[in-house]
Design a protein around this motif. Structure first.
Motif, PDB file in Angstrom:
ATOM      1  N   VAL A  56       0.835  -1.201   0.000  1.00  0.00           N
ATOM      2  CA  VAL A  56       0.000   0.000   0.000  1.00  0.00           C
ATOM      3  C   VAL A  56       0.872   1.254   0.000  1.00  0.00           C
ATOM      4  N   MET A  57       1.854   1.268   0.911  1.00  0.00           N
ATOM      5  CA  MET A  57       2.740   2.427   0.981  1.00  0.00           C
ATOM      6  C   MET A  57       3.577   2.542  -0.289  1.00  0.00           C
ATOM      7  N   GLY A  58       3.986   1.404  -0.837  1.00  0.00           N
ATOM      8  CA  GLY A  58       4.780   1.399  -2.063  1.00  0.00           C
ATOM      9  C   GLY A  58       3.982   1.913  -3.250  1.00  0.00           C
ATOM     10  N   ASN A  59       2.688   1.552  -3.288  1.00  0.00           N
ATOM     11  CA  ASN A  59       1.832   2.035  -4.376  1.00  0.00           C
ATOM     12  C   ASN A  59       1.705   3.550  -4.343  1.00  0.00           C
ATOM     13  N   GLN A  60       1.566   4.097  -3.152  1.00  0.00           N
ATOM     14  CA  GLN A  60       1.486   5.550  -3.022  1.00  0.00           C
ATOM     15  C   GLN A  60       2.768   6.205  -3.520  1.00  0.00           C
ATOM     16  N   LEU A  61       3.888   5.605  -3.189  1.00  0.00           N
ATOM     17  CA  LEU A  61       5.181   6.131  -3.609  1.00  0.00           C
ATOM     18  C   LEU A  61       5.364   5.959  -5.116  1.00  0.00           C
ATOM     19  N   GLU A  62       4.867   4.857  -5.665  1.00  0.00           N
ATOM     20  CA  GLU A  62       4.982   4.616  -7.105  1.00  0.00           C
ATOM     21  C   GLU A  62       4.260   5.689  -7.915  1.00  0.00           C
ATOM     22  N   VAL A  63       3.139   6.174  -7.411  1.00  0.00           N
ATOM     23  CA  VAL A  63       2.414   7.249  -8.088  1.00  0.00           C
ATOM     24  C   VAL A  63       3.308   8.485  -8.186  1.00  0.00           C
ATOM     25  N   GLU A  64       3.966   8.804  -7.081  1.00  0.00           N
ATOM     26  CA  GLU A  64       4.880   9.954  -7.059  1.00  0.00           C
ATOM     27  C   GLU A  64       6.065   9.734  -8.001  1.00  0.00           C
ATOM     28  N   VAL A  65       6.604   8.524  -8.016  1.00  0.00           N
ATOM     29  CA  VAL A  65       7.740   8.208  -8.893  1.00  0.00           C
ATOM     30  C   VAL A  65       7.325   8.319 -10.356  1.00  0.00           C
ATOM     31  N   ALA A  66       6.137   7.819 -10.686  1.00  0.00           N
ATOM     32  CA  ALA A  66       5.644   7.912 -12.071  1.00  0.00           C
ATOM     33  C   ALA A  66       5.479   9.367 -12.487  1.00  0.00           C
ATOM     34  N   ARG A  67       4.950  10.169 -11.589  1.00  0.00           N
ATOM     35  CA  ARG A  67       4.793  11.595 -11.864  1.00  0.00           C
ATOM     36  C   ARG A  67       6.168  12.245 -12.090  1.00  0.00           C
ATOM     37  N   PHE A  68       7.128  11.877 -11.257  1.00  0.00           N
ATOM     38  CA  PHE A  68       8.490  12.408 -11.381  1.00  0.00           C
ATOM     39  C   PHE A  68       9.108  12.000 -12.720  1.00  0.00           C
ATOM     40  N   GLN A  89      17.179  25.714 -13.781  1.00  0.00           N
ATOM     41  CA  GLN A  89      16.225  25.849 -12.678  1.00  0.00           C
ATOM     42  C   GLN A  89      15.367  24.581 -12.549  1.00  0.00           C
ATOM     43  N   LYS A  90      14.828  24.134 -13.660  1.00  0.00           N
ATOM     44  CA  LYS A  90      13.975  22.944 -13.642  1.00  0.00           C
ATOM     45  C   LYS A  90      14.777  21.696 -13.258  1.00  0.00           C
ATOM     46  N   GLY A  91      16.021  21.625 -13.695  1.00  0.00           N
ATOM     47  CA  GLY A  91      16.898  20.504 -13.351  1.00  0.00           C
ATOM     48  C   GLY A  91      17.145  20.444 -11.850  1.00  0.00           C
ATOM     49  N   ALA A  92      17.363  21.610 -11.241  1.00  0.00           N
ATOM     50  CA  ALA A  92      17.571  21.671  -9.794  1.00  0.00           C
ATOM     51  C   ALA A  92      16.308  21.223  -9.059  1.00  0.00           C
ATOM     52  N   GLU A  93      15.147  21.649  -9.547  1.00  0.00           N
ATOM     53  CA  GLU A  93      13.877  21.239  -8.938  1.00  0.00           C
ATOM     54  C   GLU A  93      13.694  19.723  -9.032  1.00  0.00           C
ATOM     55  N   LEU A  94      14.033  19.168 -10.191  1.00  0.00           N
ATOM     56  CA  LEU A  94      13.890  17.727 -10.381  1.00  0.00           C
ATOM     57  C   LEU A  94      14.843  16.953  -9.466  1.00  0.00           C
ATOM     58  N   GLN A  95      16.057  17.452  -9.304  1.00  0.00           N
ATOM     59  CA  GLN A  95      17.000  16.801  -8.391  1.00  0.00           C
ATOM     60  C   GLN A  95      16.471  16.819  -6.962  1.00  0.00           C
ATOM     61  N   GLN A  96      15.901  17.960  -6.573  1.00  0.00           N
ATOM     62  CA  GLN A  96      15.353  18.082  -5.220  1.00  0.00           C
ATOM     63  C   GLN A  96      14.189  17.104  -5.038  1.00  0.00           C
ATOM     64  N   ARG A  97      13.318  16.983  -6.036  1.00  0.00           N
ATOM     65  CA  ARG A  97      12.190  16.048  -5.942  1.00  0.00           C
ATOM     66  C   ARG A  97      12.676  14.606  -5.882  1.00  0.00           C
ATOM     67  N   GLN A  99      15.507  13.583  -4.598  1.00  0.00           N
ATOM     68  CA  GLN A  99      16.005  13.388  -3.232  1.00  0.00           C
ATOM     69  C   GLN A  99      14.844  13.167  -2.266  1.00  0.00           C
ATOM     70  N   GLN A 100      13.795  13.976  -2.427  1.00  0.00           N
ATOM     71  CA  GLN A 100      12.631  13.832  -1.555  1.00  0.00           C
ATOM     72  C   GLN A 100      11.994  12.453  -1.700  1.00  0.00           C
ATOM     73  N   LEU A 101      11.929  11.973  -2.936  1.00  0.00           N
ATOM     74  CA  LEU A 101      11.379  10.633  -3.159  1.00  0.00           C
ATOM     75  C   LEU A 101      12.264   9.565  -2.516  1.00  0.00           C
ATOM     76  N   ASN A 102      13.573   9.731  -2.619  1.00  0.00           N
ATOM     77  CA  ASN A 102      14.491   8.787  -1.975  1.00  0.00           C
ATOM     78  C   ASN A 102      14.323   8.811  -0.458  1.00  0.00           C
ATOM     79  N   TYR A 103      14.214  10.012   0.119  1.00  0.00           N
ATOM     80  CA  TYR A 103      14.005  10.140   1.561  1.00  0.00           C
ATOM     81  C   TYR A 103      12.674   9.515   1.977  1.00  0.00           C
ATOM     82  N   ALA A 104      11.647   9.725   1.161  1.00  0.00           N
ATOM     83  CA  ALA A 104      10.331   9.147   1.465  1.00  0.00           C
ATOM     84  C   ALA A 104      10.399   7.623   1.451  1.00  0.00           C
TER      85      ALA A 104
END
Length: 192
Positions: A56-68, A89-97, A99-104
């Protein structure tokens, strides 16, 4: 002199025989703790619970990964259109996202490990008490544990109590489940 040496030797041999006889009076057995945890219904239920929770938690994360991933693919297409400043600018935002996905993901794994660890620790304590009670009831002097953390280097198969203790554990767990079902059934009947 010979008589006293002979009597002394005789006394020592009698004492030795008594000690050897006393040593045979110990009742010992062992339990394969790895097998106990693998085949225990309650341990299987806990494992299944956390597999489901992980999905369940993985599915929620997969949605975010697919969006990324979709944004990353879009980034490649739009980088030439919008220029270098936009791409940086967009590249920096994507890198930050990313990292956030990895932390999540790491946080989710840590949470699942902590929660399941607490339940498994409680289960182990419960099993130790059951084994202790079983040992007292059956008159064992020692019950050893084998498995991942072996405390016995050799034991005859006839001393293996794993099946007996596993049956007690599973029966006790099933009985507890039936008690809960009966309580819930009674509550539903009272509501009617």
């Amino acid at each position: 002199m010979k008589k006293s040496v002979f009597l002394f030797a005789l006394a020592i041999s009698v004492i030795s025989c008594n000690k050897a006889t006393e040593a045979k009076e110990f009742k010992t057995a062992y339990i394969d703790t790895s097998k106990l945890m693998e085949e225990s219904t309650e341990a299987k239920d806990i494992e299944a619970k956390y597999k489901d929770k992980s999905k369940v938690m993985g599915n929620q994360l997969e949605v975010e990964v697919a969006r990324f991933k979709a944004e990353a693919a879009s980034f490649k297409d739009n980088a030439m259109k919008f220029g270098q400043a936009w791409a940086q600018q967009k590249g920096a935002e994507l890198q930050q996202r990313e990292q956030q996905l990895n932390y999540a993901q790491q946080g989710m794994l840590r949470q699942l490990q902590e929660e399941s660890g607490v339940e498994m620790d409680s289960l182990v304590k419960s099993y130790k008490k059951i084994i202790k009670d079983y040992g007292k009831e059956k008159g064992y002097d020692y019950i050893y544990g084998t498995g991942d953390a072996q405390s016995v280097l050799y034991a005859k198969d006839s001393y293996d109590l794993t099946k007996d203790v596993l049956k007690i554990i599973n029966d006790k767990y099933k009985a507890a489940g039936k008690k809960e079902e009966n309580t819930e059934t009674k509550k539903e009947e009272k509501k009617k």
